[in-house]
Design a protein around this motif. Sequence first.
Motif, mmCIF file in Angstrom:
data_model
loop_
_atom_site.group_PDB
_atom_site.id
_atom_site.type_symbol
_atom_site.label_atom_id
_atom_site.label_comp_id
_atom_site.label_asym_id
_atom_site.label_seq_id
_atom_site.Cartn_x
_atom_site.Cartn_y
_atom_site.Cartn_z
ATOM 1 N N ARG A 1 -8.240 0.255 -0.972
ATOM 2 C CA ARG A 1 -8.149 -0.811 -2.229
ATOM 3 C C ARG A 1 -8.144 -2.144 -1.845
ATOM 4 O O ARG A 1 -7.569 -2.994 -2.768
ATOM 5 N N SER B 1 -0.394 3.602 -5.342
ATOM 6 C CA SER B 1 -1.450 4.578 -5.159
ATOM 7 C C SER B 1 -2.807 4.252 -5.862
ATOM 8 O O SER B 1 -3.824 4.692 -5.169
ATOM 9 N N SER C 1 -13.773 0.218 8.470
ATOM 10 C CA SER C 1 -13.486 0.618 7.195
ATOM 11 C C SER C 1 -14.751 0.230 6.473
ATOM 12 O O SER C 1 -14.789 -1.001 5.850
ATOM 13 N N SER D 1 -4.621 1.631 2.607
ATOM 14 C CA SER D 1 -4.463 1.498 1.061
ATOM 15 C C SER D 1 -5.482 2.668 0.480
ATOM 16 O O SER D 1 -5.424 2.670 -0.628
ATOM 17 N N GLY D 2 -6.337 3.470 1.588
ATOM 18 C CA GLY D 2 -7.124 4.245 0.977
ATOM 19 C C GLY D 2 -8.457 3.594 0.245
ATOM 20 O O GLY D 2 -9.090 3.918 -0.763
ATOM 21 N N THR E 1 0.873 -1.188 0.202
ATOM 22 C CA THR E 1 -0.035 -0.040 -0.030
ATOM 23 C C THR E 1 0.845 1.112 -0.074
ATOM 24 O O THR E 1 0.317 2.248 -0.459
#
Length: 331
Positions: A100, A67, A167, A97-98, A63
């Motif tokens: 992902r 991006s 999350s 990972s935002g 991660t």
Amino acid sequence: MSLRKLGFLTIGLFDEADPRRGHESTLEIIQLGEQLGFDSAWVRHRHLQFGISSPVAFLAAATQRTSRIQLGTAVIPLGWENPLRLAEDLATVDVLSGGRLNPGVSVGPPMHYDDVKDALYPDTKDVEDFSYRRVRRLLDAIGGEQVSTFSGAEGIEEFSPRVQPHSPGLLGRMWYGGGSARSAQWAGENGMNFLTSNVVAATDASTDFDEIQLDLIRTYRKHSPEGRVSHGFVVIPTDSATADQRARYEEYAAKRATRFGTPFGPRRLLFARDIVGTSDEIAEQLHANAAFREVEEVAFALPFTFEHEDYVQILTDMATKLGPALGWPAG
């Protein structure tokens, strides 16, 4: 259907004497995948072998070097895991990972369970539940269900009744890796996406790999029309390969071809044939495959034992030649 998402899968092989080098090589391959425009990179899970044994920890590192590319596990065998603890790890990496992470899981007793059970579950080895209920526990924990009857303040510490971090989008990116109609149905009924690979279970009615895989996909879609399905097996494009590489690739596929066509082991497993050739030749075979025509996503598996330079060539040809030949909109 046209191919909408292109991914690849790696075992992350390493030398016992120098494990860092192998892990670094795999991280570099994932970085290359992102640069080439792949939609996803997946890692296998190998316990007590010389491949990635801790994919969640490994993907935490990935991660921080990528991006955009989606990062998945194919698959984590839950027989080795505590679902609550795994939920914490997955949520943490997803946050890093935002959003992902695409965790793929499966159930069943750990491989060679009789040999490892005393080390893995010394006090509960005979009562561990390796059924789909183990997946359900994981999904509930990821989804924010209560896992503790205690919450609130205790001194200067604050406690939550659910897994933290939470999350919210992770639950919708959970995958089940299955090779039987029962697994396909369960995944669909429980809101999971479905990973189908180069291994399926023979049925009483058929030992035809393609026929069984097509039935799995349709069984899943019957129970989850909006769910995602990813198809994966070994394809090795040779467009830019050297003569030496082509010879090694063909030798690799020939050695593995001996296992095709006959059910293997007590679970009567069937294996798909690896495809080696130019991207146009591979695309022609895939377009003729009824199961492949049913999906919009793929995660092509990289062969286990090749060199770093081989993976660079294969991924580059996949992204620049094979993907477009399959209708993939690069980038």
